[in-house]
Scaffold this motif. Structure first.
Motif, PDB file in Angstrom:
ATOM      1  N   VAL A 157      -4.005   1.923  -2.714  1.00 25.24           N
ATOM      2  CA  VAL A 157      -5.099   2.060  -1.749  1.00 25.24           C
ATOM      3  C   VAL A 157      -6.374   1.493  -2.351  1.00 25.24           C
ATOM      4  O   VAL A 157      -7.140   0.783  -1.686  1.00 25.24           O
ATOM      5  CB  VAL A 157      -5.302   3.543  -1.354  1.00 25.24           C
ATOM      6  N   LYS A 158      -6.586   1.760  -3.619  1.00 27.70           N
ATOM      7  CA  LYS A 158      -7.820   1.348  -4.298  1.00 27.70           C
ATOM      8  C   LYS A 158      -7.995  -0.168  -4.304  1.00 27.70           C
ATOM      9  O   LYS A 158      -9.090  -0.681  -4.054  1.00 27.70           O
ATOM     10  CB  LYS A 158      -7.833   1.879  -5.731  1.00 27.70           C
ATOM     11  N   ILE A 159      -6.902  -0.906  -4.548  1.00 28.47           N
ATOM     12  CA  ILE A 159      -7.021  -2.359  -4.659  1.00 28.47           C
ATOM     13  C   ILE A 159      -6.787  -3.079  -3.335  1.00 28.47           C
ATOM     14  O   ILE A 159      -7.067  -4.275  -3.217  1.00 28.47           O
ATOM     15  CB  ILE A 159      -6.044  -2.923  -5.715  1.00 28.47           C
ATOM     16  N   SER A 160      -6.307  -2.354  -2.336  1.00 23.89           N
ATOM     17  CA  SER A 160      -5.991  -2.991  -1.051  1.00 23.89           C
ATOM     18  C   SER A 160      -7.206  -3.671  -0.437  1.00 23.89           C
ATOM     19  O   SER A 160      -8.327  -3.162  -0.504  1.00 23.89           O
ATOM     20  CB  SER A 160      -5.466  -1.940  -0.069  1.00 23.89           C
ATOM     21  N   GLY A 161      -6.960  -4.837   0.157  1.00 21.46           N
ATOM     22  CA  GLY A 161      -8.035  -5.543   0.857  1.00 21.46           C
ATOM     23  C   GLY A 161      -9.186  -5.902  -0.046  1.00 21.46           C
ATOM     24  O   GLY A 161     -10.344  -5.837   0.368  1.00 21.46           O
ATOM     25  N   GLY A 162      -8.873  -6.245  -1.284  1.00 19.73           N
ATOM     26  CA  GLY A 162      -9.939  -6.601  -2.221  1.00 19.73           C
ATOM     27  C   GLY A 162     -10.855  -5.444  -2.556  1.00 19.73           C
ATOM     28  O   GLY A 162     -12.046  -5.634  -2.814  1.00 19.73           O
ATOM     29  N   GLY A 163     -10.301  -4.219  -2.554  1.00 16.71           N
ATOM     30  CA  GLY A 163     -11.095  -3.030  -2.867  1.00 16.71           C
ATOM     31  C   GLY A 163     -11.754  -2.401  -1.655  1.00 16.71           C
ATOM     32  O   GLY A 163     -12.495  -1.430  -1.787  1.00 16.71           O
ATOM     33  N   ARG A 164     -11.450  -2.948  -0.468  1.00 18.20           N
ATOM     34  CA  ARG A 164     -12.042  -2.385   0.760  1.00 18.20           C
ATOM     35  C   ARG A 164     -11.054  -1.518   1.540  1.00 18.20           C
ATOM     36  O   ARG A 164     -11.448  -0.773   2.411  1.00 18.20           O
ATOM     37  CB  ARG A 164     -12.551  -3.517   1.665  1.00 18.20           C
ATOM     38  N   CYS A 165      -9.766  -1.649   1.278  1.00 22.25           N
ATOM     39  CA  CYS A 165      -8.663  -0.933   1.925  1.00 22.25           C
ATOM     40  C   CYS A 165      -8.486  -1.367   3.383  1.00 22.25           C
ATOM     41  O   CYS A 165      -9.184  -0.918   4.288  1.00 22.25           O
ATOM     42  CB  CYS A 165      -8.827   0.583   1.871  1.00 22.25           C
ATOM     43  N   ASN A 166      -7.515  -2.233   3.569  1.00 21.35           N
ATOM     44  CA  ASN A 166      -7.158  -2.727   4.903  1.00 21.35           C
ATOM     45  C   ASN A 166      -6.280  -1.671   5.579  1.00 21.35           C
ATOM     46  O   ASN A 166      -5.065  -1.726   5.521  1.00 21.35           O
ATOM     47  CB  ASN A 166      -6.428  -4.064   4.755  1.00 21.35           C
ATOM     48  N   VAL A 167      -6.919  -0.693   6.227  1.00 21.00           N
ATOM     49  CA  VAL A 167      -6.254   0.529   6.709  1.00 21.00           C
ATOM     50  C   VAL A 167      -5.169   0.252   7.745  1.00 21.00           C
ATOM     51  O   VAL A 167      -4.088   0.831   7.710  1.00 21.00           O
ATOM     52  CB  VAL A 167      -7.297   1.510   7.290  1.00 21.00           C
TER      53      VAL A 167
END
Length: 404
Positions: free
Chosen positions: A45-55
């Motif tokens: 979750v932390k690294i998803s979407g470049g640190g933004r979290c692509n929910v």
């Protein structure tokens, strides 16, 4: 510490926390614990979407949503009618986490920080009495005597019902295989293509907005943006191919040829267009008069690859050169020599065979009271928030079935 729990979730990632929280909400009298192998959880979750979290992704029709899953399309249709994008948005908003939709449909927290999602999960876990136990790497699972016995490197636990939400974890897959489950051999899914070609080596960062890419000698084809990287090609046009072609491309050891149509016109239509452009821009250098909305640096390289010099004017270009330029624009062949992981997010095709799961409950058909959520099963998706949506949906359905 009481080592018997009513429900244990193995895996402190997105699916694990979402399942645990929703189980605790629905069944406040049950003891619920998460076993996380690391010092902290929710790292993906932390690294998803470049640190933004692509929910999740702003796709609100179940049948259309399933089209983004190379493995799981058929199986997820029913579950998505139970819990999908709109439900995900509502769940987070009810907990003070507002999501926003970007132009490409991806959805992120308004804060643009994955920590917002992590904080939400940790807060809700505490609020509903979910016990989160770290440094608990599972070594064995025993299903005898109508209860689950789980040994970790640190201690041993028992529980009445077990949820496995470990994502792509070969050790857990081996344990599940030992218990009688069939594991589809994992292969990488989302990855970029390694290509060494003078047409792209000096233009990293260039994006062609709408291309068509085919893998030669297969039926694999995709469209979308194309990004030139330092090692080859990426962006949705490539990532979709890597997902839908995961098994086929693994068989080829990631060595194959692709054909790119940079302008999505047929070669014949392209030649006709080039002939008109030749008349309209007769006195201009070809290399300096970019056409078809292509990036300037890409246009220049394709022109040079056509055998046209940088000093050639449109008026001076011959039929043979126009033919070669049309090929570069619509049928350019590139040789792929390998793959690279897409960012830091490693996604695999493979996992627990879908035939062995009841998708009304996400319960194992092989072992009663054993449930699955997330990428531990043979479901994976293209990039854009779809893998998380699978996690939320499966975890929610597990939570609704497990207390019944």
């Amino acid at each position: 510490m009481d080592n018997h729990k009513d429900i244990i979730i193995i895996g402190g990632g997105a699916a694990g926390f979402f399942a645990a929280i929703n189980i605790a909400i629905k069944n406040p009298d049950l003891s619920v614990a998460i076993l996380e192998r690391g010092k902290v959880g929710l790292q993906k979750v932390k690294i998803s979407g470049g640190g933004r979290c692509n929910v999740t992704h702003a796709e609100f029709i179940p049948a259309d949503l399933t089209m983004n899953y190379p493995r799981g399309e058929k199986e997820l249709l029913g579950p998505f009618h139970t819990f999908m994008t709109g439900d995900t948005i509502s769940w987070f908003e009810e907990r003070g986490v507002e999501l926003k939709i970007e132009d490409d449909g991806r959805m992120f927290p308004v804060s643009d920080s994955s920590q917002t999602i992590i904080d939400c999960f940790l807060k809700e876990s505490k609020n509903y009495g979910v016990e989160v136990l770290y440094n608990q790497s599972v070594t064995t699972i025993d299903t005898s005597d109508s209860i689950f016995k789980i040994s970790t490197k640190a201690t041993a636990f028992t529980c009445d019902k077990l949820v496995v939400a470990t994502g792509s974890n070969s050790k857990i897959w081996n344990i599940l295989e030992g218990l009688g489950h069939t594991i589809v051999k994992p292969v990488p899914s989302l990855f970029t293509f390694d290509i060494k070609d003078k047409r792209i080596t000096n233009i990293p960062g260039v994006v062609a907005k709408d291309v068509e890419v085919k893998v030669l000698e297969t039926n694999l084809v995709s469209t979308g943006p194309l990004l030139v990287t330092h090692v080859g090609l990426s962006a949705p046009a490539i990532l979709k191919l890597s997902a839908f072609g995961a098994i086929e491309l693994a068989k080829r050891d990631y060595k194959f040829k692709i054909q790119i149509n940079f302008i999505q016109l047929s070669r014949e239509v392209c030649i006709d267009a080039l002939k008109s452009i030749k008349l309209d821009f007769a006195k201009k250098n070809i290399i300096n008069s970019t056409q078809f909305d292509l990036p300037k640096r890409l246009w220049k390289n394709l022109v040079l690859a056509s055998g046209i010099s940088e000093f050639t004017k449109w008026a001076d270009v011959n039929k043979n050169q126009l033919e070669h330029l049309s090929i570069q624009l619509t049928e350019a062949i590139f040789e792929v020599t390998g793959k690279s992981t897409f960012k830091e997010e490693f996604v695999t095709a493979g996992g627990v065979d879908l035939k062995e799961i009841n998708f009304k409950t996400f319960e194992s058909k092989v072992i009663p009271k054993l449930y699955f959520a997330g990428e531990v099963i043979n479901v994976d998706a293209v990039t854009g928030g779809f893998n998380f949506q699978n996690a939320w949906t499966g975890a929610y359905i597990v939570s609704q079935s497990i207390g019944q």
